[in-house]
Design a protein around this motif. Structure first.
Motif, PDB file in Angstrom:
ATOM      1  N   ILE A 162       0.852  -1.197   0.000  1.00 13.46           N
ATOM      2  CA  ILE A 162       0.000   0.000   0.000  1.00 13.46           C
ATOM      3  C   ILE A 162       0.884   1.242   0.000  1.00 13.46           C
ATOM      4  N   PRO A 163       0.653   2.188  -0.916  1.00 15.42           N
ATOM      5  CA  PRO A 163       1.489   3.395  -0.976  1.00 15.42           C
ATOM      6  C   PRO A 163       1.492   4.156   0.345  1.00 15.42           C
ATOM      7  N   GLU A 164       2.610   4.813   0.622  1.00 19.33           N
ATOM      8  CA  GLU A 164       2.742   5.595   1.847  1.00 19.33           C
ATOM      9  C   GLU A 164       2.452   7.067   1.624  1.00 19.33           C
ATOM     10  N   PHE A 239     -12.556  -0.163 -11.094  1.00 18.48           N
ATOM     11  CA  PHE A 239     -11.972   1.164 -10.927  1.00 18.48           C
ATOM     12  C   PHE A 239     -10.740   1.100 -10.014  1.00 18.48           C
ATOM     13  N   LEU A 240     -10.843   0.351  -8.932  1.00 14.76           N
ATOM     14  CA  LEU A 240      -9.715   0.217  -8.017  1.00 14.76           C
ATOM     15  C   LEU A 240      -8.530  -0.470  -8.694  1.00 14.76           C
ATOM     16  N   GLU A 241      -8.822  -1.438  -9.530  1.00 11.30           N
ATOM     17  CA  GLU A 241      -7.755  -2.173 -10.207  1.00 11.30           C
ATOM     18  C   GLU A 241      -7.030  -1.327 -11.248  1.00 11.30           C
ATOM     19  N   SER A 242      -7.724  -0.384 -11.855  1.00 10.24           N
ATOM     20  CA  SER A 242      -7.159   0.340 -12.997  1.00 10.24           C
ATOM     21  C   SER A 242      -6.716   1.763 -12.678  1.00 10.24           C
ATOM     22  N   ASN A 243      -6.823   2.178 -11.406  1.00 11.70           N
ATOM     23  CA  ASN A 243      -6.476   3.549 -11.050  1.00 11.70           C
ATOM     24  C   ASN A 243      -5.581   3.590  -9.817  1.00 11.70           C
ATOM     25  N   GLN A 244      -4.630   4.504  -9.859  1.00  8.83           N
ATOM     26  CA  GLN A 244      -3.861   4.820  -8.659  1.00  8.83           C
ATOM     27  C   GLN A 244      -4.650   5.873  -7.900  1.00  8.83           C
ATOM     28  N   VAL A 245      -5.203   5.491  -6.774  1.00  6.36           N
ATOM     29  CA  VAL A 245      -6.187   6.342  -6.109  1.00  6.36           C
ATOM     30  C   VAL A 245      -6.173   6.067  -4.608  1.00  6.36           C
ATOM     31  N   ASP A 246      -6.490   7.082  -3.815  1.00  5.51           N
ATOM     32  CA  ASP A 246      -6.699   6.913  -2.377  1.00  5.51           C
ATOM     33  C   ASP A 246      -8.179   6.679  -2.109  1.00  5.51           C
ATOM     34  N   LEU A 259      -8.528  -1.248   0.737  1.00  7.23           N
ATOM     35  CA  LEU A 259      -7.342  -1.861   1.335  1.00  7.23           C
ATOM     36  C   LEU A 259      -7.034  -3.205   0.694  1.00  7.23           C
ATOM     37  N   GLN A 260      -8.073  -3.983   0.407  1.00  8.63           N
ATOM     38  CA  GLN A 260      -7.857  -5.272  -0.263  1.00  8.63           C
ATOM     39  C   GLN A 260      -7.174  -5.080  -1.614  1.00  8.63           C
ATOM     40  N   HIS A 261      -7.444  -3.945  -2.266  1.00  8.74           N
ATOM     41  CA  HIS A 261      -6.820  -3.620  -3.552  1.00  8.74           C
ATOM     42  C   HIS A 261      -5.530  -2.817  -3.380  1.00  8.74           C
ATOM     43  N   SER A 262      -4.998  -2.802  -2.163  1.00  7.95           N
ATOM     44  CA  SER A 262      -3.728  -2.123  -1.871  1.00  7.95           C
ATOM     45  C   SER A 262      -3.799  -0.624  -2.125  1.00  7.95           C
ATOM     46  N   LYS A 263      -4.905  -0.011  -1.750  1.00  6.32           N
ATOM     47  CA  LYS A 263      -5.056   1.434  -1.893  1.00  6.32           C
ATOM     48  C   LYS A 263      -4.906   2.117  -0.530  1.00  6.32           C
ATOM     49  N   ARG A 264      -4.223   3.236  -0.543  1.00  5.71           N
ATOM     50  CA  ARG A 264      -4.058   4.032   0.672  1.00  5.71           C
ATOM     51  C   ARG A 264      -5.441   4.491   1.142  1.00  5.71           C
ATOM     52  N   ILE A 298      -4.656  13.235   5.588  1.00  2.00           N
ATOM     53  CA  ILE A 298      -4.476  12.743   4.215  1.00  2.00           C
ATOM     54  C   ILE A 298      -3.129  13.149   3.636  1.00  2.00           C
ATOM     55  N   ASN A 299      -2.497  14.153   4.218  1.00  2.00           N
ATOM     56  CA  ASN A 299      -1.188  14.579   3.727  1.00  2.00           C
ATOM     57  C   ASN A 299      -0.040  13.984   4.538  1.00  2.00           C
TER      58      ASN A 299
END
Length: 336
Positions: A162-164, A239-246, A259-264, A298-299
Protein backbone atom coordinates in the motif's frame (compact mmCIF):
# COMPACT_ATOMS: atom_id res chain seq x y z
CA UNK A 1 -21.95 -35.69 2.43
CA UNK A 2 -22.17 -32.93 5.00
CA UNK A 3 -24.08 -29.73 4.27
CA UNK A 4 -23.50 -26.32 5.80
CA UNK A 5 -26.12 -23.60 5.95
CA UNK A 6 -24.94 -20.10 5.08
CA UNK A 7 -26.87 -17.16 6.50
CA UNK A 8 -26.14 -14.82 3.62
CA UNK A 9 -26.31 -11.13 4.50
CA UNK A 10 -26.16 -9.99 0.85
CA UNK A 11 -29.54 -11.56 -0.02
CA UNK A 12 -32.21 -8.88 0.11
CA UNK A 13 -29.72 -6.17 1.04
CA UNK A 14 -29.54 -2.70 -0.54
CA UNK A 15 -26.03 -2.15 0.84
CA UNK A 16 -23.19 -3.32 -1.42
CA UNK A 17 -21.04 -3.54 1.70
CA UNK A 18 -22.87 -6.79 2.44
CA UNK A 19 -21.58 -8.17 -0.87
CA UNK A 20 -18.04 -7.28 0.25
CA UNK A 21 -18.62 -9.14 3.53
CA UNK A 22 -20.00 -12.19 1.76
CA UNK A 23 -17.22 -12.23 -0.83
CA UNK A 24 -14.61 -12.45 1.94
CA UNK A 25 -16.62 -14.83 4.12
CA UNK A 26 -17.30 -17.29 1.31
CA UNK A 27 -13.68 -17.15 0.21
CA UNK A 28 -12.63 -18.25 3.71
CA UNK A 29 -15.40 -20.83 4.17
CA UNK A 30 -15.00 -22.51 0.78
CA UNK A 31 -11.25 -22.69 1.27
CA UNK A 32 -11.74 -24.43 4.62
CA UNK A 33 -14.71 -26.64 3.70
CA UNK A 34 -13.73 -27.78 0.22
CA UNK A 35 -15.82 -30.96 0.36
CA UNK A 36 -18.89 -29.47 2.04
CA UNK A 37 -21.94 -28.30 0.10
CA UNK A 38 -23.18 -24.84 1.08
CA UNK A 39 -26.89 -24.01 1.19
CA UNK A 40 -27.71 -20.31 1.34
CA UNK A 41 -30.44 -18.76 3.48
CA UNK A 42 -31.28 -15.08 3.83
CA UNK A 43 -30.16 -13.58 7.13
CA UNK A 44 -32.64 -10.71 6.72
CA UNK A 45 -35.87 -12.70 6.29
CA UNK A 46 -37.42 -15.25 8.67
CA UNK A 47 -37.05 -18.81 7.41
CA UNK A 48 -40.28 -20.29 6.04
CA UNK A 49 -41.40 -23.84 5.26
CA UNK A 50 -38.94 -24.79 2.52
CA UNK A 51 -35.94 -23.28 4.29
CA UNK A 52 -36.88 -24.87 7.61
CA UNK A 53 -37.19 -28.20 5.81
CA UNK A 54 -33.67 -27.76 4.41
CA UNK A 55 -32.43 -27.04 7.91
CA UNK A 56 -32.98 -30.72 8.70
CA UNK A 57 -30.24 -31.58 6.23
CA UNK A 58 -27.49 -29.18 7.32
CA UNK A 59 -25.08 -30.07 10.09
CA UNK A 60 -24.62 -26.48 11.24
CA UNK A 61 -25.06 -22.93 9.97
CA UNK A 62 -22.50 -20.20 9.39
CA UNK A 63 -23.69 -16.65 10.06
CA UNK A 64 -21.50 -14.38 7.97
CA UNK A 65 -20.14 -11.23 9.57
CA UNK A 66 -22.39 -8.22 9.72
CA UNK A 67 -24.17 -5.91 12.20
CA UNK A 68 -26.54 -8.74 13.05
CA UNK A 69 -26.55 -8.70 16.86
CA UNK A 70 -28.11 -6.21 19.22
CA UNK A 71 -29.30 -5.92 22.81
CA UNK A 72 -32.93 -6.06 21.69
CA UNK A 73 -33.29 -8.87 19.15
CA UNK A 74 -37.08 -8.85 19.38
CA UNK A 75 -37.42 -5.18 18.47
CA UNK A 76 -34.55 -4.86 15.96
CA UNK A 77 -33.76 -8.27 14.50
CA UNK A 78 -31.02 -7.52 11.94
CA UNK A 79 -30.62 -11.29 11.90
CA UNK A 80 -34.17 -12.56 11.40
CA UNK A 81 -34.14 -15.52 13.74
CA UNK A 82 -37.01 -15.57 16.20
CA UNK A 83 -38.58 -17.51 19.06
CA UNK A 84 -40.23 -19.90 16.57
CA UNK A 85 -37.52 -20.54 13.98
CA UNK A 86 -34.75 -20.90 16.57
CA UNK A 87 -36.23 -24.29 17.51
CA UNK A 88 -35.89 -25.57 13.94
CA UNK A 89 -32.47 -24.32 12.87
CA UNK A 90 -29.23 -26.20 13.43
CA UNK A 91 -26.53 -24.60 15.62
CA UNK A 92 -25.22 -21.31 14.26
CA UNK A 93 -21.51 -20.53 13.99
CA UNK A 94 -20.95 -16.78 13.54
CA UNK A 95 -17.93 -15.64 11.54
CA UNK A 96 -16.86 -12.06 12.24
CA UNK A 97 -20.25 -10.90 13.52
CA UNK A 98 -20.71 -7.60 15.32
CA UNK A 99 -23.01 -5.72 17.67
CA UNK A 100 -25.05 -3.19 15.71
CA UNK A 101 -24.46 -0.18 17.95
CA UNK A 102 -23.28 0.91 21.38
CA UNK A 103 -26.12 -0.28 23.61
CA UNK A 104 -26.99 -1.25 27.16
CA UNK A 105 -27.14 -4.79 28.48
CA UNK A 106 -28.96 -7.38 26.36
CA UNK A 107 -32.54 -8.02 27.46
CA UNK A 108 -33.83 -11.36 28.70
CA UNK A 109 -35.25 -12.37 25.30
CA UNK A 110 -31.96 -11.63 23.53
CA UNK A 111 -29.94 -13.64 26.03
CA UNK A 112 -32.27 -16.62 25.66
CA UNK A 113 -32.40 -16.40 21.85
CA UNK A 114 -28.64 -16.20 21.36
CA UNK A 115 -27.88 -18.93 23.88
CA UNK A 116 -30.46 -21.13 22.16
CA UNK A 117 -29.34 -20.43 18.58
CA UNK A 118 -25.56 -20.05 18.67
CA UNK A 119 -23.23 -23.02 18.76
CA UNK A 120 -22.27 -24.36 22.17
CA UNK A 121 -19.56 -26.76 21.00
CA UNK A 122 -17.72 -24.77 18.32
CA UNK A 123 -15.96 -21.42 18.44
CA UNK A 124 -17.79 -18.16 17.72
CA UNK A 125 -15.89 -15.56 15.70
CA UNK A 126 -16.66 -11.92 16.52
CA UNK A 127 -15.32 -8.79 14.85
CA UNK A 128 -14.25 -6.81 17.95
CA UNK A 129 -13.84 -6.85 21.72
CA UNK A 130 -17.06 -4.90 22.22
CA UNK A 131 -19.10 -7.69 20.62
CA UNK A 132 -17.20 -10.28 22.62
CA UNK A 133 -18.04 -8.47 25.86
CA UNK A 134 -21.71 -8.22 24.91
CA UNK A 135 -21.94 -11.95 24.26
CA UNK A 136 -20.24 -12.57 27.60
CA UNK A 137 -23.10 -10.72 29.32
CA UNK A 138 -25.41 -13.24 27.65
CA UNK A 139 -23.43 -16.09 29.21
CA UNK A 140 -21.74 -16.93 25.88
CA UNK A 141 -17.99 -17.26 26.32
CA UNK A 142 -16.85 -19.60 23.51
CA UNK A 143 -15.85 -16.54 21.49
CA UNK A 144 -12.71 -15.31 19.75
CA UNK A 145 -12.07 -11.78 18.54
CA UNK A 146 -10.91 -12.51 15.00
CA UNK A 147 -11.95 -9.28 13.36
CA UNK A 148 -14.05 -9.34 10.20
CA UNK A 149 -13.14 -11.85 7.45
CA UNK A 150 -12.80 -8.88 5.09
CA UNK A 151 -9.57 -8.06 6.96
CA UNK A 152 -8.05 -11.54 7.24
CA UNK A 153 -5.86 -11.17 4.16
CA UNK A 154 -4.52 -7.73 5.15
CA UNK A 155 -1.22 -9.25 6.25
CA UNK A 156 1.96 -7.29 6.89
CA UNK A 157 3.19 -8.32 3.46
CA UNK A 158 -0.03 -7.07 1.88
CA UNK A 159 0.12 -3.78 3.77
CA UNK A 160 3.68 -3.28 2.50
CA UNK A 161 2.17 -3.00 -1.00
CA UNK A 162 0.00 0.00 0.00
CA UNK A 163 1.49 3.40 -0.98
CA UNK A 164 2.74 5.60 1.85
CA UNK A 165 2.14 8.90 0.04
CA UNK A 166 -0.98 10.63 -1.22
CA UNK A 167 -2.23 9.94 -4.74
CA UNK A 168 -3.54 12.55 -7.17
CA UNK A 169 -7.05 11.06 -7.12
CA UNK A 170 -9.35 10.00 -4.31
CA UNK A 171 -12.57 8.01 -3.84
CA UNK A 172 -15.05 9.36 -1.30
CA UNK A 173 -18.14 7.67 0.14
CA UNK A 174 -20.98 8.94 2.30
CA UNK A 175 -23.57 7.13 4.39
CA UNK A 176 -27.27 7.83 3.99
CA UNK A 177 -28.26 6.52 7.45
CA UNK A 178 -25.57 8.54 9.27
CA UNK A 179 -26.10 12.01 7.80
CA UNK A 180 -24.16 15.08 8.84
CA UNK A 181 -24.40 17.73 6.12
CA UNK A 182 -21.82 20.06 7.64
CA UNK A 183 -19.17 17.44 8.38
CA UNK A 184 -19.64 15.62 5.08
CA UNK A 185 -19.55 18.85 3.06
CA UNK A 186 -16.37 19.78 4.92
CA UNK A 187 -14.89 16.40 3.95
CA UNK A 188 -15.67 16.90 0.27
CA UNK A 189 -14.33 20.47 0.35
CA UNK A 190 -11.10 19.24 1.92
CA UNK A 191 -10.67 16.50 -0.67
CA UNK A 192 -11.29 18.95 -3.53
CA UNK A 193 -8.53 21.17 -2.18
CA UNK A 194 -6.04 18.34 -1.78
CA UNK A 195 -6.68 16.10 -4.81
CA UNK A 196 -6.79 16.73 -8.54
CA UNK A 197 -9.89 14.56 -8.95
CA UNK A 198 -12.56 13.42 -6.50
CA UNK A 199 -14.75 10.38 -7.21
CA UNK A 200 -17.75 9.32 -5.15
CA UNK A 201 -18.78 5.67 -5.02
CA UNK A 202 -22.44 4.98 -4.29
CA UNK A 203 -22.46 1.98 -1.92
CA UNK A 204 -25.95 2.22 -0.39
CA UNK A 205 -29.30 2.56 -2.15
CA UNK A 206 -30.03 5.99 -0.62
CA UNK A 207 -26.52 7.43 -0.79
CA UNK A 208 -27.25 9.17 -4.08
CA UNK A 209 -30.36 10.76 -2.60
CA UNK A 210 -28.29 11.99 0.34
CA UNK A 211 -25.62 13.34 -2.01
CA UNK A 212 -28.30 15.27 -3.91
CA UNK A 213 -29.55 16.76 -0.64
CA UNK A 214 -26.01 17.73 0.29
CA UNK A 215 -25.40 19.40 -3.09
CA UNK A 216 -28.71 21.26 -2.88
CA UNK A 217 -27.74 22.70 0.50
CA UNK A 218 -24.08 23.31 -0.36
CA UNK A 219 -24.51 24.76 -3.84
CA UNK A 220 -20.82 25.70 -4.21
CA UNK A 221 -20.07 21.96 -4.58
CA UNK A 222 -22.40 21.42 -7.54
CA UNK A 223 -19.96 22.54 -10.23
CA UNK A 224 -16.87 21.11 -8.57
CA UNK A 225 -14.56 18.43 -9.92
CA UNK A 226 -16.55 15.39 -8.76
CA UNK A 227 -17.38 12.24 -10.72
CA UNK A 228 -19.53 9.26 -9.70
CA UNK A 229 -18.57 5.57 -9.69
CA UNK A 230 -21.68 3.44 -10.42
CA UNK A 231 -23.34 1.48 -7.58
CA UNK A 232 -21.84 -1.89 -8.49
CA UNK A 233 -19.16 -3.91 -6.74
CA UNK A 234 -17.88 -5.14 -10.09
CA UNK A 235 -17.40 -1.60 -11.35
CA UNK A 236 -15.90 -0.44 -8.06
CA UNK A 237 -13.39 -3.31 -8.22
CA UNK A 238 -12.57 -2.48 -11.84
CA UNK A 239 -11.97 1.16 -10.93
CA UNK A 240 -9.71 0.22 -8.02
CA UNK A 241 -7.76 -2.17 -10.21
CA UNK A 242 -7.16 0.34 -13.00
CA UNK A 243 -6.48 3.55 -11.05
CA UNK A 244 -3.86 4.82 -8.66
CA UNK A 245 -6.19 6.34 -6.11
CA UNK A 246 -6.70 6.91 -2.38
CA UNK A 247 -9.85 6.13 -0.44
CA UNK A 248 -11.34 8.51 2.12
CA UNK A 249 -14.94 8.02 3.22
CA UNK A 250 -17.54 7.01 5.78
CA UNK A 251 -18.35 3.59 4.31
CA UNK A 252 -16.38 1.04 6.31
CA UNK A 253 -16.42 -1.79 3.80
CA UNK A 254 -15.86 0.53 0.87
CA UNK A 255 -12.62 1.41 2.65
CA UNK A 256 -11.74 -2.19 3.47
CA UNK A 257 -12.31 -3.12 -0.18
CA UNK A 258 -9.85 -0.39 -1.13
CA UNK A 259 -7.34 -1.86 1.34
CA UNK A 260 -7.86 -5.27 -0.26
CA UNK A 261 -6.82 -3.62 -3.55
CA UNK A 262 -3.73 -2.12 -1.87
CA UNK A 263 -5.06 1.43 -1.89
CA UNK A 264 -4.06 4.03 0.67
CA UNK A 265 -7.14 4.35 2.88
CA UNK A 266 -8.60 6.56 5.58
CA UNK A 267 -12.03 5.61 6.91
CA UNK A 268 -14.16 8.35 8.48
CA UNK A 269 -15.69 6.66 11.51
CA UNK A 270 -19.41 7.33 11.99
CA UNK A 271 -20.38 4.33 14.13
CA UNK A 272 -19.03 1.70 16.49
CA UNK A 273 -17.75 -0.60 13.74
CA UNK A 274 -14.91 1.59 12.47
CA UNK A 275 -14.09 2.86 15.95
CA UNK A 276 -13.80 -0.63 17.43
CA UNK A 277 -11.72 -1.89 14.48
CA UNK A 278 -9.38 1.06 14.84
CA UNK A 279 -9.03 0.34 18.55
CA UNK A 280 -8.49 -3.42 18.20
CA UNK A 281 -6.60 -3.73 14.92
CA UNK A 282 -5.20 -0.33 13.95
CA UNK A 283 -7.55 0.18 11.02
CA UNK A 284 -6.81 3.68 9.59
CA UNK A 285 -9.71 5.75 10.95
CA UNK A 286 -10.45 9.39 11.68
CA UNK A 287 -13.58 10.00 13.74
CA UNK A 288 -16.04 12.32 12.06
CA UNK A 289 -16.24 14.43 15.22
CA UNK A 290 -12.55 15.19 14.57
CA UNK A 291 -13.04 15.94 10.87
CA UNK A 292 -11.16 19.25 11.18
CA UNK A 293 -8.00 17.16 11.21
CA UNK A 294 -8.74 15.50 7.86
CA UNK A 295 -6.34 17.60 5.77
CA UNK A 296 -3.43 16.81 8.07
CA UNK A 297 -4.29 13.11 8.00
CA UNK A 298 -4.48 12.74 4.21
CA UNK A 299 -1.19 14.58 3.73
CA UNK A 300 0.66 12.56 6.34
CA UNK A 301 3.06 9.98 4.93
CA UNK A 302 3.23 6.60 6.62
CA UNK A 303 2.90 2.87 6.34
CA UNK A 304 -0.45 1.12 6.73
CA UNK A 305 -0.17 -1.21 9.71
CA UNK A 306 -3.00 -3.62 10.50
CA UNK A 307 -2.65 -5.75 13.64
CA UNK A 308 -4.25 -9.03 12.62
CA UNK A 309 -5.16 -11.47 15.45
CA UNK A 310 -3.53 -14.33 13.56
CA UNK A 311 -3.65 -16.88 16.39
CA UNK A 312 -7.36 -16.28 17.02
CA UNK A 313 -8.15 -16.48 13.29
CA UNK A 314 -6.29 -19.78 12.97
CA UNK A 315 -7.97 -21.19 16.07
CA UNK A 316 -11.40 -20.33 14.69
CA UNK A 317 -10.57 -21.83 11.30
CA UNK A 318 -9.46 -25.06 12.94
CA UNK A 319 -12.67 -25.23 14.97
CA UNK A 320 -14.84 -24.61 11.90
CA UNK A 321 -12.99 -27.28 9.96
CA UNK A 322 -13.41 -29.76 12.82
CA UNK A 323 -17.16 -29.13 12.91
CA UNK A 324 -17.47 -30.36 9.33
CA UNK A 325 -14.86 -33.13 9.46
CA UNK A 326 -16.97 -35.95 8.04
CA UNK A 327 -15.67 -39.41 7.23
CA UNK A 328 -14.06 -40.16 3.91
CA UNK A 329 -16.39 -40.18 0.87
CA UNK A 330 -16.79 -43.45 -1.12
CA UNK A 331 -14.57 -41.98 -3.86
CA UNK A 332 -11.81 -39.39 -3.76
CA UNK A 333 -12.58 -35.82 -4.75
CA UNK A 334 -10.48 -34.41 -7.57
CA UNK A 335 -7.92 -31.88 -6.40
CA UNK A 336 -8.54 -28.47 -8.03
Amino acid sequence: MELAGIFNTAIGSSNIGDQIIMDASLHQVTDLLKNTQLIHFSSHDPLLYHSLKLQREVKANILCGTNCLSSHMFLRPAWAVNAFTVFFIKPVIPIGVGWGAYQGDPDVYTKWLLKKGLTKTGVISVRDEYTKSKLATCGINNTLNTGCPTMWNLSEEHCDSIPEQKSAKVIYTLTDYARDIEADAYSIDTLLKNYEQVYIWIQGSRDLQYLQQLLNEKTHLKNSNIKLIPPSLKQYDAFLESNQVDYVGTRLHGGIRALQHSKRTLIIGVDNRAKEKEKDFGLPVIYRENIQGLEEQINRHGKTQIRLPVDQINEFKASLKDTFSAGRPPLEYTAV
